[in-house]
Design an enzyme around this catalytic site. Structure first.
Site, PDB file in Angstrom:
ATOM      1  N   ASP A   1      -2.714  -6.399   0.758  1.00 51.02           N
ATOM      2  CA  ASP A   1      -1.281  -5.979   1.451  1.00 51.02           C
ATOM      3  C   ASP A   1      -1.427  -4.484   1.972  1.00 51.02           C
ATOM      4  OD1 ASP A   1      -1.898  -4.795  -0.967  1.00 51.02           O
ATOM      5  OD2 ASP A   1       0.258  -4.274  -1.453  1.00 51.02           O
TER       6      ASP A   1
ATOM      7  N   GLU B   1      -0.465  -5.096  -4.088  1.00 50.11           N
ATOM      8  CA  GLU B   1      -1.158  -4.108  -4.936  1.00 50.11           C
ATOM      9  C   GLU B   1      -0.193  -2.859  -5.090  1.00 50.11           C
ATOM     10  OE1 GLU B   1      -2.431  -0.589  -6.438  1.00 50.11           O
ATOM     11  OE2 GLU B   1      -2.407  -0.754  -4.613  1.00 50.11           O
TER      12      GLU B   1
HETATM   13 NI    NI Z   1      -5.035   0.998  -2.144  1.00 49.09          NI
END
Ligand code: NI
Length: 386
Positions: free
Chosen positions: A76, A134
């Site tokens: 991401d 994340e």
């Molecule tokens: Ni990172």
């Protein structure tokens, strides 16, 4: 290991640049996941699955039974307008791969390509985990664990790239490598009044100032000097004009610890200090305390595997201890199985890589990609090689 026979590094660079130009925010990585899936589809011997939204898992079974390991890359990007000077900037304005997750995904694709061609030399199973989200709690790792992907995994490995560290350096340590991060939002309810009559008010700004200064004392007075804790207030909002005492104030902060006991202590003391102080001044409050990612705790046995691979790939001396108070949802994996999270040098200031992760000018030296591919591959061969 003749990994170059299986893979040209230009391919890895091309995958990385494609993802860099097409960044997607956490929980929105639809095209990135499809791209990864399509690239993986061109490699032999992989079973592909999509157990959670925007994740891709590639499973490679060796030619004989053995251990199962997982290699993880997050995919991401961040809500940041890119200001780096790369020739392949983000084509999605306001979204940028400013944490290098594009490199993580590309290096893992490279390792998948190399290892998928080495099935005959492997005993055991490798799961390549391409993980979304994340950056934003609850994070994408948690759902992957809940889907059972880690159930049969013995060791899990994750890389994070860092600028300001020379290419060719690897960093890791046994125990906590990142901090657990919790966040809180406090709304102090007082009573507004004209600035000339504070005696008629319950001043939420005065109470808020007491709260902020006393919260900072928790770290210095309740946490041992050899332990690790950070409390920072990132927002304090109250009032509109110079001569009116407002009704309420809002304070937001982050709490980071590396030890679960200290994490509990911080939470308890923050609640107590706020409760006592606000009531001492006759105010009321609402406190929303949210548990974020836990600390990533590196397992000694698995760190030895990383050290061994680093010795083979970059040599003995290029090893640093990067322990940091940042947080990472890799902890969702290392909480349920033996894990090793390590950092990869992404280039120094002299190489034009002087901006840290999450900075709009964040940039890495692409020479690091070959090292990351080799680390993943070497680790897999060291654990599962015949
Ligand atoms: Ni990172």
């Amino acid at each position: 290991m003749n990994w170059r026979e299986q893979l040209s590094i230009e391919e890895v660079i091309a995958w990385r640049r494609h993802m860099h130009q097409h960044p997607e925010l956490s929980f929105e990585e639809v095209e990135t996941a499809n791209y990864i899936y399509n690239v993986l589809s061109t490699f032999p011997n992989l079973e592909l699955s999509r157990p959670t939204t925007n994740s891709v898992i590639a499973t490679l079974k060796g030619s004989a039974p053995g251990k199962t390991i997982a290699l993880r890359g997050d995919i991401d990007a961040l809500p940041i307008m890119e200001e780096s000077d790369v020739k392949f900037p983000s084509l999605n304005p306001g979204v940028m791969h400013a944490c290098g997750h594009d490199t993580h995904a590309a290096m893992l694709l490279g390792a998948a390509k190399v290892l998928s061609g080495m099935k005959e030399q492997l005993k055991g199973t490798i799961k390549f985990i391409f993980q979304p989200a994340e950056e934003v709690p609850p994070g994408g790792a948690k759902a992957i664990v809940e889907a059972g992907v880690l159930d049969d995994v013995e060791y899990v490995f994750g890389i994070h790239i860092f600028p300001k560290l020379e290419v060719g350096y690897i960093g890791t340590n046994v125990g906590a490598i990142t901090a657990g991060q919790d966040i809180f939002e406090l709304k102090i309810q007082g009573k507004g009044s004209h600035g000339s009559t504070p005696e008629l008010s319950i001043d939420p700004i005065t109470i808020g100032c007491e709260v902020v200064s006393n919260l900072n004392n928790i770290v210095s007075r309740h946490v041992g000097a050899l332990d690790n804790a950070v409390l920072s207030i990132g927002q304090f909002t109250a009032g509109e004009v110079f001569n009116v005492i407002p009704d309420s104030a809002t304070i937001k902060g982050t709490v980071r610890t590396t030890n679960p006991e200290t994490r509990k202590l911080m939470k308890k003391r923050i609640h107590e200090v706020i409760d006592h102080l606000v009531h001492a001044y006759n105010g009321t409050y609402e406190l929303n305390y949210m548990d974020g990612y836990s600390a990533v705790i590196n397992n000694e046995e698995v760190i030895e595997i990383v050290r061994g691979a680093a010795k083979t790939i970059v040599g003995d001396k290029q090893f640093v201890n990067p322990k940091m108070m940042g947080s990472e949802d890799f902890s969702a994996y290392s909480d349920v199985c033996k894990g090793a999270f390590y950092v990869l040098g992404g280039g120094t200031e002299e190489e034009g890589c002087g901006y840290m992760n999450h900075h709009p000018k964040f940039k890495i030296n692409e020479d690091a990609l070959a090292i990351g591919v080799q680390m993943h591959t070497q680790i897999a061969l060291d654990v599962l090689g015949k």
